[in-house]
Design an enzyme around this catalytic site. Sequence first.
Site, PDB file in Angstrom:
ATOM      1  N   LYS A  13       0.827  -1.219   0.000  1.00 27.62           N
ATOM      2  CA  LYS A  13       0.000   0.000   0.000  1.00 27.62           C
ATOM      3  C   LYS A  13       0.859   1.266   0.000  1.00 27.62           C
ATOM      4  O   LYS A  13       0.586   2.201  -0.737  1.00 27.62           O
ATOM      5  CB  LYS A  13      -0.903   0.058   1.249  1.00 27.62           C
ATOM      6  CG  LYS A  13      -1.926  -1.040   1.340  1.00 27.62           C
ATOM      7  CD  LYS A  13      -2.888  -0.793   2.496  1.00 27.62           C
ATOM      8  CE  LYS A  13      -2.242  -0.762   3.862  1.00 27.62           C
ATOM      9  NZ  LYS A  13      -1.647  -2.042   4.280  1.00 27.62           N
ATOM     10  N   ARG A  88      -9.283   1.450   9.055  1.00 25.11           N
ATOM     11  CA  ARG A  88      -8.826   0.108   9.419  1.00 25.11           C
ATOM     12  C   ARG A  88      -9.957  -0.717  10.041  1.00 25.11           C
ATOM     13  O   ARG A  88      -9.773  -1.881  10.338  1.00 25.11           O
ATOM     14  CB  ARG A  88      -7.761   0.196  10.506  1.00 25.11           C
ATOM     15  CG  ARG A  88      -6.346   0.509  10.102  1.00 25.11           C
ATOM     16  CD  ARG A  88      -5.661  -0.606   9.374  1.00 25.11           C
ATOM     17  NE  ARG A  88      -4.381  -1.022   9.873  1.00 25.11           N
ATOM     18  CZ  ARG A  88      -3.222  -0.447   9.594  1.00 25.11           C
ATOM     19  NH1 ARG A  88      -3.173   0.621   8.846  1.00 25.11           N
ATOM     20  NH2 ARG A  88      -2.113  -0.950  10.065  1.00 25.11           N
ATOM     21  N   ARG A 124      11.586  -6.609   4.503  1.00 26.74           N
ATOM     22  CA  ARG A 124      11.331  -5.175   4.314  1.00 26.74           C
ATOM     23  C   ARG A 124      12.262  -4.310   5.167  1.00 26.74           C
ATOM     24  O   ARG A 124      12.384  -4.504   6.359  1.00 26.74           O
ATOM     25  CB  ARG A 124       9.880  -4.881   4.678  1.00 26.74           C
ATOM     26  CG  ARG A 124       9.536  -3.404   4.682  1.00 26.74           C
ATOM     27  CD  ARG A 124       8.068  -3.200   4.555  1.00 26.74           C
ATOM     28  NE  ARG A 124       7.376  -3.319   5.818  1.00 26.74           N
ATOM     29  CZ  ARG A 124       6.081  -3.104   5.965  1.00 26.74           C
ATOM     30  NH1 ARG A 124       5.334  -2.786   4.921  1.00 26.74           N
ATOM     31  NH2 ARG A 124       5.513  -3.208   7.133  1.00 26.74           N
ATOM     32  N   ARG A 157      11.403  -2.137  10.672  1.00 31.44           N
ATOM     33  CA  ARG A 157      10.373  -1.680  11.606  1.00 31.44           C
ATOM     34  C   ARG A 157      10.284  -2.596  12.818  1.00 31.44           C
ATOM     35  O   ARG A 157      10.399  -3.804  12.677  1.00 31.44           O
ATOM     36  CB  ARG A 157       9.021  -1.635  10.888  1.00 31.44           C
ATOM     37  CG  ARG A 157       8.868  -0.449   9.992  1.00 31.44           C
ATOM     38  CD  ARG A 157       7.636  -0.506   9.133  1.00 31.44           C
ATOM     39  NE  ARG A 157       6.415  -0.895   9.833  1.00 31.44           N
ATOM     40  CZ  ARG A 157       5.196  -0.757   9.327  1.00 31.44           C
ATOM     41  NH1 ARG A 157       5.055  -0.215   8.121  1.00 31.44           N
ATOM     42  NH2 ARG A 157       4.134  -1.148   9.987  1.00 31.44           N
ATOM     43  N   ARG A 168      -0.478  -8.609  13.503  1.00 33.09           N
ATOM     44  CA  ARG A 168      -0.994  -7.584  12.578  1.00 33.09           C
ATOM     45  C   ARG A 168      -1.864  -8.227  11.500  1.00 33.09           C
ATOM     46  O   ARG A 168      -2.884  -7.661  11.100  1.00 33.09           O
ATOM     47  CB  ARG A 168       0.168  -6.805  11.961  1.00 33.09           C
ATOM     48  CG  ARG A 168       0.835  -5.900  13.008  1.00 33.09           C
ATOM     49  CD  ARG A 168       2.187  -5.391  12.545  1.00 33.09           C
ATOM     50  NE  ARG A 168       2.103  -4.583  11.367  1.00 33.09           N
ATOM     51  CZ  ARG A 168       3.045  -4.553  10.420  1.00 33.09           C
ATOM     52  NH1 ARG A 168       4.119  -5.323  10.504  1.00 33.09           N
ATOM     53  NH2 ARG A 168       2.902  -3.771   9.382  1.00 33.09           N
TER      54      ARG A 168
HETATM   55  P1  AMP Z   1       0.937   0.498   9.073  1.00 32.01           P
HETATM   56  O1  AMP Z   1       2.211   1.201   8.775  1.00 32.01           O
HETATM   57  O2  AMP Z   1      -0.220   1.013   8.293  1.00 32.01           O
HETATM   58  O3  AMP Z   1       1.071  -1.003   9.006  1.00 32.01           O
HETATM   59  O4  AMP Z   1       0.590   0.838  10.599  1.00 32.01           O
HETATM   60  C1  AMP Z   1       1.461   0.493  11.650  1.00 32.01           C
HETATM   61  C2  AMP Z   1       0.714   0.504  12.966  1.00 32.01           C
HETATM   62  O5  AMP Z   1       0.181   1.812  13.219  1.00 32.01           O
HETATM   63  C3  AMP Z   1      -0.497  -0.407  13.032  1.00 32.01           C
HETATM   64  O6  AMP Z   1      -0.144  -1.738  13.366  1.00 32.01           O
HETATM   65  C4  AMP Z   1      -1.314   0.259  14.144  1.00 32.01           C
HETATM   66  O7  AMP Z   1      -0.753  -0.002  15.420  1.00 32.01           O
HETATM   67  C5  AMP Z   1      -1.084   1.736  13.840  1.00 32.01           C
HETATM   68  N1  AMP Z   1      -2.092   2.264  12.889  1.00 32.01           N
HETATM   69  C6  AMP Z   1      -1.878   2.729  11.638  1.00 32.01           C
HETATM   70  N2  AMP Z   1      -3.000   3.137  11.066  1.00 32.01           N
HETATM   71  C7  AMP Z   1      -3.984   2.928  11.979  1.00 32.01           C
HETATM   72  C8  AMP Z   1      -5.391   3.141  11.991  1.00 32.01           C
HETATM   73  N3  AMP Z   1      -6.027   3.633  10.918  1.00 32.01           N
HETATM   74  N4  AMP Z   1      -6.077   2.805  13.119  1.00 32.01           N
HETATM   75  C9  AMP Z   1      -5.448   2.297  14.194  1.00 32.01           C
HETATM   76  N5  AMP Z   1      -4.140   2.058  14.243  1.00 32.01           N
HETATM   77  C10 AMP Z   1      -3.387   2.373  13.160  1.00 32.01           C
END
Ligand code: AMP
Length: 220
Positions: A13, A88, A124, A157, A168
Amino acid sequence: MRVILLGAPGSGKGTQAVLIESRYGFPKISTGDILRSAVQDGTPVGLKVRDLMNRGELVGDDIVAALVEEQIRRPESRNGYVLDGYPRNLAQAREIERMDGSRPEAALEIGLSEEILLERLSRRWVCPRCKTITTQAKPGEVPGNRCPKCREPLVQRDDDKPEVIRERLRVYQEQTRPLREYYANKNAFSLIDGSGTVEGVFLLLSIVLDARLASRTSGH
Ligand code: AMP
């Protein structure tokens, strides 16, 4: 247009959001990037969300909603934006409509098997400064240590550790998957095969987006 990128962690994404931003001029709004910067800077929001993020759980809807609202109110977002990592869950999908209801939406899911997702996430590496994502040939291999764009040393990360990755993916299935049906019911959903190259997946995404944008201007 509001472009919503759906897809499990590791589906690409973030990478596709950057390409959509440069081709269509819709600024990318990545809640994960914003939250990681807050953690890195030690802001009050960062301190609040750090542990949840490190465990792979979602942070509170109110916190993310405030961050997203700030971004979509910026003048740059006037003609549209691309959301990476938001909404989400169903509450967040309703929340974005409350904030900015009249805008047409396209929800595009980048589909990939769990096996490929797990494999990709373990390879990654990201640039902590410009957020460029690099996928290495082998798990654990360090890519010459530096970002190909800005030369900052690359990092992995914290939430790309195997046990957190599994959590996740579980959270994605449980909370984010239902958005498929939600957007399908609004005729805004498309599923895209995410197994090709970056360019190949972007081609598929842009075919769908071009068609959606064209149907907007012709009034259908
Ligand atoms: P991502 O980089 O999108 O995988 O997000 C990393 C982490 O950020 C996720 O595992 C959540 O802990 C938090 N996070 C990101 N976007 C959201 C969202 N829309 N709602 C809740 N938590 C989020």
